[in-house]
Scaffold this motif. Structure first.
Motif, PDB file in Angstrom:
ATOM      1  N   GLY A  16      -7.872   7.690  -5.323  1.00 45.22           N
ATOM      2  CA  GLY A  16      -7.348   6.181  -4.969  1.00 45.22           C
ATOM      3  C   GLY A  16      -6.654   5.792  -6.369  1.00 45.22           C
ATOM      4  N   PRO A  70      -6.149   2.188  -8.753  1.00 40.92           N
ATOM      5  CA  PRO A  70      -6.649   1.140  -9.080  1.00 40.92           C
ATOM      6  C   PRO A  70      -6.147  -0.395  -8.262  1.00 40.92           C
ATOM      7  N   ARG A 114     -14.990   6.494   2.052  1.00 45.20           N
ATOM      8  CA  ARG A 114     -13.660   6.625   1.995  1.00 45.20           C
ATOM      9  C   ARG A 114     -13.008   6.682   3.265  1.00 45.20           C
ATOM     10  N   GLN A 172      -4.788   0.128  -5.088  1.00 46.74           N
ATOM     11  CA  GLN A 172      -5.386   0.407  -3.928  1.00 46.74           C
ATOM     12  C   GLN A 172      -6.936  -0.409  -3.875  1.00 46.74           C
ATOM     13  N   TYR A 173      -7.533  -0.235  -4.738  1.00 50.67           N
ATOM     14  CA  TYR A 173      -8.889  -0.824  -4.717  1.00 50.67           C
ATOM     15  C   TYR A 173      -8.771  -2.552  -4.749  1.00 50.67           C
ATOM     16  N   ASP A 188       0.840  -1.118  -0.028  1.00 49.34           N
ATOM     17  CA  ASP A 188       0.040   0.219  -0.005  1.00 49.34           C
ATOM     18  C   ASP A 188       1.079   1.106   0.022  1.00 49.34           C
ATOM     19  N   LEU A 235      -7.785  -3.373  -1.279  1.00 51.45           N
ATOM     20  CA  LEU A 235      -8.845  -3.435  -0.231  1.00 51.45           C
ATOM     21  C   LEU A 235      -9.760  -4.708  -0.526  1.00 51.45           C
ATOM     22  N   LEU A 236      -9.910  -5.000  -1.949  1.00 49.24           N
ATOM     23  CA  LEU A 236     -10.854  -6.198  -2.015  1.00 49.24           C
ATOM     24  C   LEU A 236     -10.306  -7.377  -1.590  1.00 49.24           C
TER      25      LEU A 236
END
Length: 453
Positions: free
Chosen positions: A31, A33, A92, A35-36, A24, A39-40
């Protein structure tokens, strides 16, 4: 150790959860992509742990921490709705507290499923090590920082916790292990490069908290004085090595030492400012938040909601503009978590929210001490892991004097894991006593804990 059909799967999911934010970084507004994807991975593995270990969630005493924090998370959604906070802003800003809740659940489920405290801590330490190295690489490769301009952008949110891990390893571990040593080297290197004086606070807190735990270990007869004195020798050796390495680094790159001296002994009046600009910005933010609460006193109870709007107090503008660009707009609509978890938790969640933040640090620390006492005298008990939740959380707590740890996703995950870790030690004590009912009772304690059954 009780048989658990999903133990191996839970261990794999725990590694995925801990490593999800190993790479991270601080991205741009909106944000990145990647980082998404991080998180997923964290959400999928975290909720999978809850699904597979659902039967263990009611185990005491960890259930109390789970109820406390998940109850707080539920209240934030209601408060945001009452205050009309835009859902995108709320979503967020709630990520780090949500990861904290998942971290508590992940550690709790793993502990009750038979994983040891070390099996829970190891993936977290590996994640912290990777993130310390990655933040430095990311700063130099993608953010354009140089040796002369590098600052806190290369610091990992795992820095404070690793300082605590280093302290308990040196003082209480039976032997030095590869993962904590690697984490400590990565952390110390990044701190030296960052020239960030706030990073010194967790190290000082680590020393204070560890020696406080040492007093308890001596009081509870978990260590003898001779053994404690022997532990001080490697600590002195490590401190001496750090001094030598800093001297070598200073000879190779003298500008780093000049910048450290400037940061540590810098006086605000050199810029014609009465106070340090970092502190002024925090005061301006805090005063505006308190003024907003005063406008509607009922919000002192439940706050303006996570993701709510605030500004910086205008009375600080003249001093701040001596440092900030003249086109910087302090009156713009700020809504990200502020510089301090205490002022922001009070602003967003009122007194109730701030009490929940205080509890997530203090309650697990007390539980950690009680778990150490319950394991006293048990063969093979790792005293360093027993004290780690307290020391690690206090090191992160020390950061709140200068920054908001919950502004970082990985920091929220780490706080949650430390809050849930004492459950592993309670489970260990329970299973040990079940296997050997005639085990020796725990030693006398200076606390008013009931004697363990």
């Amino acid at each position: 150790m009780p048989p658990t059909p999903h133990r191996r799967l839970i261990q794999i999911l725990l590694w995925v959860f801990c490593l999800s934010f190993a790479f991270d970084f601080r991205g741009d507004v909106g944000g990145h992509p990647a980082q998404y994807l991080f998180l997923l991975g964290a959400l999928m593995s975290g909720f999978s742990l809850i699904a597979f270990g659902g039967r263990t969630l009611l185990a005491k005493p960890g259930i109390y921490i789970l109820l406390l924090w998940w109850g707080y998370l539920g209240s934030t959604l209601a408060v945001a709705a009452i205050n009309g906070v835009e859902f995108g802003r709320y979503a967020r800003c709630i990520i780090a507290p949500l990861l904290c809740g998942l971290g508590i659940a992940a550690a709790h489920v793993s502990a009750c499923s038979g994983l040891t405290a070390r099996q829970i801590v190891t993936p977290l330490a590996v994640c912290g090590t990777i993130n310390c190295l990655w933040r430095v690489a990311h700063g130099f490769l993608f953010k354009g920082v140089t040796i002369d301009t590098v600052r806190a952008e290369v610091l990992s949110p795992a820095t404070a916790w690793i300082a605590g891990l280093l302290g308990v390893t040196l003082l209480f571990s039976g032997r030095l292990r590869l993962v904590p040593v690697a984490a400590a080297v990565a952390m110390l290197g990044s701190v030296f490069l960052s020239v960030t004086r706030g990073a010194v606070l967790p190290m000082a807190m680590s020393a204070l908290a560890c020696f406080g735990c040492l007093y308890l270990a001596l009081r509870w007869r978990l260590m003898d004085l001779q053994g404690a004195l022997r532990k001080l020798m490697p600590i002195g050796a490590v401190a001496g090595l750090v001094v030598v390495l800093m001297g070598v680094a200073g000879a190779v790159q003298p500008t780093m030492f000049e910048r450290w001296v400037e940061r540590l002994f810098h006086h605000a009046d050199s810029r014609n400012i009465g106070e340090d600009v970092s502190w002024l910005s925090r005061e301006a933010e805090a005063k505006a938040m308190m003024d907003l609460l005063d406008r509607s006193p009922i919000r002192w109870i439940y706050g303006h909601g996570i993701g709510g709007s605030y500004y910086w107090d205008p009375s600080y503008y003249p001093d701040l503009y001596l440092v900030y660009p003249h086109d910087f707009d302090f009156t713009e609509d700020f809504w990200f978590p502020g510089h301090s978890p205490w002022t922001y938790s009070l602003f967003s969640g009122g007194v109730l929210g701030m009490l929940c933040y205080a509890a997530i640090f203090l309650v697990p620390s007390i539980m950690a001490l009680r778990s150490v006492w319950r394991n006293a005298g048990a063969p093979g008990f790792d005293l360093d892991l027993g004290f780690l939740p307290l020391v690690g959380l206090f090191c992160i707590l020390s950061e709140t004097a200068t920054s908001n740890p919950f502004d970082e996703r990985l920091a929220g995950l780490i706080v949650g894991m430390m809050a849930g870790l004492p459950q592993a030690l309670f489970c260990r004590a329970h299973w040990a006593r079940a296997a050997s009912p005639a085990a020796q009772p725990a030693p006398a304690s200076p606390f008013t804990f009931a004697h363990p059954a």
